[in-house]
Design an enzyme around this catalytic site. Structure first.
Site, mmCIF file in Angstrom:
data_model
loop_
_atom_site.group_PDB
_atom_site.id
_atom_site.type_symbol
_atom_site.label_atom_id
_atom_site.label_comp_id
_atom_site.label_asym_id
_atom_site.label_seq_id
_atom_site.Cartn_x
_atom_site.Cartn_y
_atom_site.Cartn_z
ATOM 1 N N TYR A 125 -2.478 -1.307 10.258
ATOM 2 C CA TYR A 125 -2.567 -1.631 8.838
ATOM 3 C C TYR A 125 -1.281 -1.234 8.103
ATOM 4 O O TYR A 125 -0.701 -2.020 7.345
ATOM 5 C CB TYR A 125 -3.769 -0.912 8.235
ATOM 6 C CG TYR A 125 -3.905 -1.021 6.737
ATOM 7 C CD1 TYR A 125 -4.485 -2.139 6.159
ATOM 8 C CD2 TYR A 125 -3.477 0.013 5.903
ATOM 9 C CE1 TYR A 125 -4.634 -2.239 4.782
ATOM 10 C CE2 TYR A 125 -3.624 -0.069 4.525
ATOM 11 C CZ TYR A 125 -4.197 -1.198 3.968
ATOM 12 O OH TYR A 125 -4.337 -1.293 2.597
ATOM 13 N N SER B 273 0.831 -1.207 0.000
ATOM 14 C CA SER B 273 0.000 0.000 0.000
ATOM 15 C C SER B 273 0.860 1.249 0.000
ATOM 16 O O SER B 273 2.001 1.244 0.477
ATOM 17 C CB SER B 273 -0.898 0.011 1.247
ATOM 18 O OG SER B 273 -1.540 1.257 1.416
#
Length: 291
Positions: A195, A182
């Protein structure tokens, strides 16, 4: 969040504050754009691929694009059965074959099953796409519970180890592994601490696994999407008040669509990227990050 219970009692799999994640694409008012945008050219003809989190979003777009390019696809997902069935039908409409397998990828036994069922059906495995993930926004690090921390790592990074371990005996020269990291790994995210940490681990895992497997002719790469419009965000992955502005802070001023990300996975899965391993592609709306 209700998840299937892991066989490892040390991991607690219920996180009550996010009951609807990862969410059903069928319930979204504005549907993500997942349909392939170009005709296929047999770049994955006769190949077999596993795509995790393929019921919706980036996973669905990737699975259907792979099918258009000739691959048979195992669609791995948690429990969004209606979405998974739609993905399967879309793959079959491309003239390919697909199977759907529901369950918790944080459970090693289930990861073993996903791989074995794929081998039992088609007798080979050429591409593994580790796309499934979850996120839970928290404004303060003290709000992150032990259960949430364990759950996020279990889903986002432990599952990749489990799947690669199960797939490794079946991967031959020319096979490809593509992991989903990400943009948050590179620029951080103040409300996605756990995350973002898993995405850093995924990038390091990608580079290290590439070094481990490259001499065997198996390439390992990753894709680092920016803000992409998928069910994960409106169903709890972002605070409700942030949804109207989601993705507008990118240089392009909008969130991306799943079918703007899937071609990165296709490129890394096929021979077009035969001289690439240990690398990360960045479909992120123009945000400049270090590689």
């Amino acid at each position: 969040m209700t998840q299937q219970t892991s066989t490892d009692a040390a991991f607690i799999t219920d996180i009550a504050e996010e009951p609807r994640m990862p969410g059903h694409e069928s319930e979204m008012e504005r549907k993500p754009q997942w349909q392939p945008r170009y005709p296929g050219s047999d770049r994955l003809k006769d190949k077999v691929a596993i795509v995790t989190g393929a019921d919706s979003g980036i996973g669905r777009a990737t699975a259907v694009l792979f099918a258009r390019e000739g691959a048979k696809v195992c669609i791995s997902y948690l429990n969004e059965h209606d979405d998974a069935q739609e993905t399967k039908e879309a793959c079959e409409a491309e003239g390919s074959e697909a199977i759907i397998i529901a369950g918790d990828l944080g459970d090693k036994a289930h990861c073993d099953k996903v791989v074995q069922d794929t081998i039992d059906r088609w007798g080979r495995l050429d591409v593994l796409v580790n796309n499934a993930g979850e996120q839970h926004p928290d404004k303060d690090i003290t709000d992150i519970t032990v259960e949430q921390l364990q759950r996020t790592f279990q889903t986002n990074i432990f599952s990749m180890f489990y799947l690669v371990q199960a797939a490794r005996p079946h991967l031959k020269k020319g096979a490809a592994i593509i992991n989903c990291t990400s943009v948050t790994m590179y620029k951080g995210a103040e409300i996605l601490l756990d995350y973002s940490a898993t995405k850093g681990a995924i990038t390091a895992f990608t580079r290290s696994l590439s070094e481990n497997l490259v001499s065997e002719g198996i390439r390992v790469n990753a894709v680092a999407p920016g803000p992409i419009w998928t069910p994960l965000n409106p169903f709890g992955g972002q605070p409700k008040e942030k949804i109207p502005e989601f993705g507008k802070d990118t240089p392009m001023g909008r969130p991306g669509e799943p079918n703007e990300v899937a071609p990165c996975f296709l490129f890394l899965a096929c021979e077009d990227s035969s001289y690439m391993s240990g690398q990360v592609l960045h479909p992120n709306g123009g945000t400049i990050v270090g590689n």
